[in-house]
Scaffold this active site. Structure first.
Site, PDB file in Angstrom:
ATOM      1  N   SER A 439       1.094  32.941  17.173  1.00 50.00           N
ATOM      2  CA  SER A 439       1.401  32.708  18.582  1.00 50.00           C
ATOM      3  C   SER A 439       2.899  32.708  18.830  1.00 50.00           C
ATOM      4  O   SER A 439       3.688  32.272  17.995  1.00 50.00           O
ATOM      5  CB  SER A 439       0.792  31.383  19.050  1.00 50.00           C
ATOM      6  OG  SER A 439       1.246  30.315  18.273  1.00 50.00           O
ATOM      7  N   GLU A 490      -0.633  36.187  20.995  1.00 51.63           N
ATOM      8  CA  GLU A 490      -1.699  35.292  21.471  1.00 51.63           C
ATOM      9  C   GLU A 490      -1.501  34.784  22.904  1.00 51.63           C
ATOM     10  O   GLU A 490      -2.035  33.731  23.274  1.00 51.63           O
ATOM     11  CB  GLU A 490      -1.880  34.094  20.513  1.00 51.63           C
ATOM     12  CG  GLU A 490      -2.219  34.518  19.086  1.00 51.63           C
ATOM     13  CD  GLU A 490      -2.428  33.346  18.112  1.00 51.63           C
ATOM     14  OE1 GLU A 490      -2.838  32.261  18.562  1.00 51.63           O
ATOM     15  OE2 GLU A 490      -2.197  33.540  16.910  1.00 51.63           O
ATOM     16  N   GLU A 611      -8.717  19.530   6.720  1.00 54.12           N
ATOM     17  CA  GLU A 611      -9.097  18.314   7.452  1.00 54.12           C
ATOM     18  C   GLU A 611     -10.609  18.117   7.470  1.00 54.12           C
ATOM     19  O   GLU A 611     -11.096  17.004   7.677  1.00 54.12           O
ATOM     20  CB  GLU A 611      -8.519  18.341   8.868  1.00 54.12           C
ATOM     21  CG  GLU A 611      -9.525  18.586   9.957  1.00 54.12           C
ATOM     22  CD  GLU A 611      -8.931  18.905  11.304  1.00 54.12           C
ATOM     23  OE1 GLU A 611      -7.724  19.141  11.419  1.00 54.12           O
ATOM     24  OE2 GLU A 611      -9.713  18.929  12.259  1.00 54.12           O
ATOM     25  N   HIS A 700       7.428  22.325  14.641  1.00 49.98           N
ATOM     26  CA  HIS A 700       7.199  21.195  15.546  1.00 49.98           C
ATOM     27  C   HIS A 700       8.485  20.683  16.166  1.00 49.98           C
ATOM     28  O   HIS A 700       8.459  19.804  17.015  1.00 49.98           O
ATOM     29  CB  HIS A 700       6.498  20.053  14.797  1.00 49.98           C
ATOM     30  CG  HIS A 700       5.148  20.453  14.309  1.00 49.98           C
ATOM     31  ND1 HIS A 700       4.908  20.800  13.009  1.00 49.98           N
ATOM     32  CD2 HIS A 700       3.976  20.601  14.956  1.00 49.98           C
ATOM     33  CE1 HIS A 700       3.649  21.139  12.882  1.00 49.98           C
ATOM     34  NE2 HIS A 700       3.056  21.031  14.047  1.00 49.98           N
TER      35      HIS A 700
HETATM   36  N1  LIG Z   1      -2.563  31.767  14.853  1.00 47.27           N
HETATM   37  C1  LIG Z   1      -2.373  30.415  15.293  1.00 47.27           C
HETATM   38  C2  LIG Z   1      -2.500  29.438  14.173  1.00 47.27           C
HETATM   39  C3  LIG Z   1      -2.151  28.041  14.501  1.00 47.27           C
HETATM   40  S1  LIG Z   1      -2.690  26.915  13.334  1.00 47.27           S
HETATM   41  C4  LIG Z   1      -1.023  30.278  15.949  1.00 47.27           C
HETATM   42  O1  LIG Z   1      -0.133  31.003  15.546  1.00 47.27           O
HETATM   43  O2  LIG Z   1      -0.848  29.460  16.843  1.00 47.27           O
END
Ligand SMILES: N[C@@H](CCS)C(=O)O
Ligand SMILES: CN1c2c(nc(N)[nH]c2=O)NC[C@@H]1CNc1ccc(C(=O)N[C@@H](CCC(=O)N[C@@H](CCC(=O)N[C@@H](CCC(=O)O)C(=O)O)C(=O)O)C(=O)O)cc1
Ligand SMILES: [Zn+2]
Length: 764
Positions: A439, A490, A611, A700
């Site tokens: 993304s 994405e 998880e 993050h």
């Molecule tokens: N293809 C996704 C994976 C996130 S865990 C992204 O890039 O957001």
């Protein structure tokens, strides 16, 4: 009289009011008073809603500005030096600094946020407390006491909820010199004493102490410490309800049943089998709270079945019986009544947090006044039957296809060593190939365009063109900075699970079923209600369009079956394993279609693979077997020269490395930057054979690491993994980041890869 109570209510709000207020506050568009008002309005509304639903003892302390574990860290004064206020008490901005990090400014240095990780086996993330050997604790945050006063002033009978000392310490991370966290217990317990004394003065009778670690495999010294801690807390005022959830007590049953507290809550949804043994071992003075309404799923409770257990329990316990959801309702969406567009039959099968409170109250009333809730019980029966017999659930063709799966469907045609040569020849990539996880920033413009499309304000053609423009932008950008394997970005995806769920048969999705994932970020898990299948290709047009814009290799991007399952609300009438296999077949078709469209690399994200690991070791192998098998079933329909990637984030791989190898993806990209590449130790120890892209920067944080830092991390990776098997990529997707920092960080990443090629490859 059996008592109806609740362990916790979602704080985000039925219209995500808290999310919106927090984000406005962080942008400087709302002041602190405005933010606090949104918080108190939400608390008031939620207490009223629970009381109106018939809950008699209401939780307080379930509200958090960001995360309940973080609130406790502040309450205990466990504020790492880098965030400690220069003078005076911590403020809301101290809290947000700990949660989100502090940027460098003209006056002050920056500080990286506390680590975030998954709360047990949920999709909720908490902020990991940091403690050091000389840690001192001091009551430093008044929120709990203020909220108790607030609730009592509104006339409610409340039960404050605190995370127990053992669980908080278990979740904490030691900083500095190595030491045993349990050494801090004696310093922490007096704070609980102080808290209980203050709550007692405020007129509180019961406190709920959450100790979910009692459902884990605990080392003996932790079991011993449990006894010592609660023996010490015994002398403090207040009646104490010890709450356990997310699993069964198993070998901790005797320990939990006999701790000197006044009540015990157990999760009978996850672990119904524990009921008889706990009933037998519970001392005669204790309250037993039965968690019979599922706090982790959205199906209406089978009230008749729950009543059978309750009637038995009531005969044995009388007044000492309490009834509750299985765990806090933090993990449920807020209110089904908000869903105005759901199919009426499907809607009749569901219950969100508000409805779950009503179910708890109905069960209590049915016990306390037999016959008084017969109509509700009969209706619940009808719902169970209508669902079980519905033609919308069972699809013969899905079952037949699953039955016809052969062992070779889950095996690639050749071993990795052969495949990789073919793939290298076809892909023609440099050493240390660079790529991203999928993304790119989900900008406000993208979300607005999607909202406008969903509301019919723009046509499909206009929406598709808006998304294609984003793809062109992403492709141009990646070409310009020199990435090797490109992604389409994405843009068209609201969420990596919901997007696919919307296109699969057997899923339903809601409009307002938001659940907090971390801080202000929410997810809207789709609901698996029936057998799953893929009516038509889901991503091929987007990916083909992206490929048509470049000569470079474009990765196809899919979410894997385990992650689809973990981040959805699953069915309860068939096993998770079977749902994963149905998903695997549906996504397998997409992988094959992408290959047929000329796509040479397909990434199948399994972000939630780790998880999904059960909380108890005894259940691990079964899970790992079916989860690995589901991935392989998804991935193995392709030719040897088609490269399969997978991606996992937030992962601790030591426990699962064998299964990761058994997944047999040609390339795995993983989060490693925050662990200084130590996460790769497991791959090194196991001599993991396939290719790996260890994340070189933390997505993050808005921080842009210099190229030298990323190259240094890759040097560390090379100490563990041979250079020719390494890829260079960020830790995870960039959807939550903004473009400026994304551009800057990725440029540095490409530079780092070039440096490595010059130094490592040329020296070889
Ligand atoms: N293809 C996704 C994976 C996130 S865990 C992204 O890039 O957001
Ligand atoms: C990678 N992660 C994911 C997890 N779980 C998932 N299901 N998905 C994940 O990606 N778990 C672990 C990690 C970390 N978790 C998260 C969770 C959530 C987010 C995130 O960014 N969430 C967004 C919501 C995303 C979404 O669905 N967006 C919709 C728009 C919804 C919306 O708010 N619309 C507005 C109007 C539009 C506007 O004006 O902006 C409205 O309805 O009011 C979409 O794109 O269509 C969040 O904002 O919370 C990240 C990581
Ligand atoms: Zn990820």
């Amino acid at each position: 009289m059996a008592l109806a109570h609740n362990l916790g209510f979602p704080r985000i709000g039925r219209d995500r009011e808290l999310k919106k207020a927090l984000e406005a506050y962080w942008k400087g568009e709302l002041d602190e008073a405005g933010l606090r008002k949104v918080g108190s309005d939400l608390r008031a509304a939620h207490w009223k809603l629970q009381q109106d639903a018939g809950i008699e003892l209401l939780p307080v302390g379930d509200f958090a500005w960001y995360d309940q574990v973080l609130t406790h860290s502040l309450m205990f004064g466990a504020i790492p030096e880098r965030f400690a206020p220069k003078e005076g008490k911590p403020t809301l901005d101290t809290l947000f600094g700990m949660a989100r990090g502090v940027r460098e400014s003209a006056c002050c240095g920056g500080a990286h946020a506390q680590e975030m990780t998954k709360w047990f086996d949920t999709n909720y993330h908490y902020l990991v407390p940091e403690v050091q050997q000389n840690q001192q604790f001091k009551l430093s945050w008044e929120q709990l006491f203020e909220e108790v006063d607030e609730a009592r002033a509104q006339g409610y009978k409340v039960k404050p909820v605190v995370i127990g000392p053992m669980t908080w310490l278990w979740l904490a991370k030691t900083k500095g010199a190595e030491f045993n966290k349990l050494d801090l217990l004696d310093r922490l317990l007096p704070l609980y004493g102080e808290i209980f004394q203050r709550l007692a003065k405020q007129g509180v009778e019961w406190v709920q102490i959450d100790e979910p670690i009692l459902v884990l495999d605990l080392p003996q010294d932790w079991k011993n410490a449990f006894e010592r801690a609660y023996n010490l807390l015994q002398r403090e005022p207040l009646k104490k309800l010890l709450a356990t959830y997310f699993g069964g007590l198993e070998d901790n049953t005797g320990l939990a049943a006999n701790l000197p507290v006044d009540g015990l809550h157990i999760d009978l949804v996850r672990a119904p089998e524990q009921y008889p043994s706990i009933l037998d071992r519970l001392p005669a003075y204790k309250v037993l709270s039965l968690g019979l309404v599922n706090g982790r799923n959205i199906w209406r409770c089978d009230l008749q079945k729950a009543l059978q257990t309750l009637q038995h329990a009531h005969e044995r316990l009388g007044e000492r019986l309490w009834i509750a959801p299985s765990c806090s309702l933090l993990h449920s969406p807020v209110d089904l009544a908000r869903e105005d567009k759901l199919d009426a039959e499907l809607k009749s099968w569901l219950a969100f947090a508000a409805q779950k409170c009503a179910e708890v109250a109905t069960l209590a009333a049915a016990i306390n006044q037999p016959g008084s809730r017969d109509a509700a019980i009969a209706e619940s029966q009808q719902v169970q039957q209508s669902r079980a017999n519905s033609k919308r659930i069972h699809k013969a063709e899905v079952k037949a296809r699953l039955a016809a799966v052969k062992p070779e469907d889950s095996r690639r045609h050749a071993p990795f060593a052969e495949r990789i040569d073919l793939q290298r020849a076809r892909l023609d990539l440099p050493d240390f190939p660079t790529t991203t996880i999928g993304s790119f920033p989900q900008t406000a413009d993208i979300r607005k365009a999607r909202q406008a499309f969903k509301q019919g304000q723009i046509s499909e053609t206009d929406y598709v063109e808006a998304m294609r423009k984003e793809i062109r932008h992403a492709v141009d950008f990646q070409e310009r900075i020199g990435l090797d394997v490109l992604v389409h970005g994405e843009a068209e995806r609201n969420d990596m699970v919901e997007y696919f769920a919307e296109q699969l048969d057997g899923y339903l999705f809601t409009r307002f079923g938001w659940v907090q994932s971390y801080g202000s970020r929410c997810v809207k898990p789709a609901v698996i209600y029936g057998d799953l299948s893929r009516p038509k290709a889901m991503t091929v047009e987007w990916i083909s369009y992206a490929q048509s814009q470049t000569q470079k290799v474009m990765k196809g991007m899919l979410t894997g079956p385990v992650t689809m399952l973990m981040w959805s609300f699953p069915r309860e009438d068939v096993s998770r394993e079977e749902q994963a296999r149905q998903l695997a077949l549906a996504i397998r078709d997409e992988v094959v279609d992408l290959e047929a469209a000329g796509i040479k690399i397909v990434q199948i994200d399994e972000a939630a693979f780790r998880e999904g690991l059960p909380l108890r070791k005894s259940a691990w192998q079964h899970y790992l077997d079916w989860a690995t098998e589901a991935f392989r079933l998804t991935a193995c329909g392709v030719r040897n020269d088609t490269q399969i990637h997978t991606h996992m984030c937030y992962s601790e791989f030591n426990d699962v490395i064998e299964s990761i190898a058994a997944m047999d993806a040609d390339v795995i990209t993983i989060e490693t930057s925050r662990s200084d590449m130590e996460l790769l130790d497991a791959f090194e120890r196991f001599a993991y054979p396939n290719e790996i892209g260890p994340g070189v920067y933390d997505i993050h944080s808005p921080r842009v690491p210099p190229a030298s830092e990323m190259a240094a991390l890759m040097e560390k990776a090379m100490q563990r993994i041979p250079a020719q098997r390494l890829w260079v990529n960020p830790d995870c997707g960039l959807k939550t980041r903004a473009w400026p920092e994304t551009e800057a960080a990725l440029k540095n990443m490409v530079e780092a890869a070039q440096t490595l090629r010059e130094t490592v490859t040329e020296a070889a």
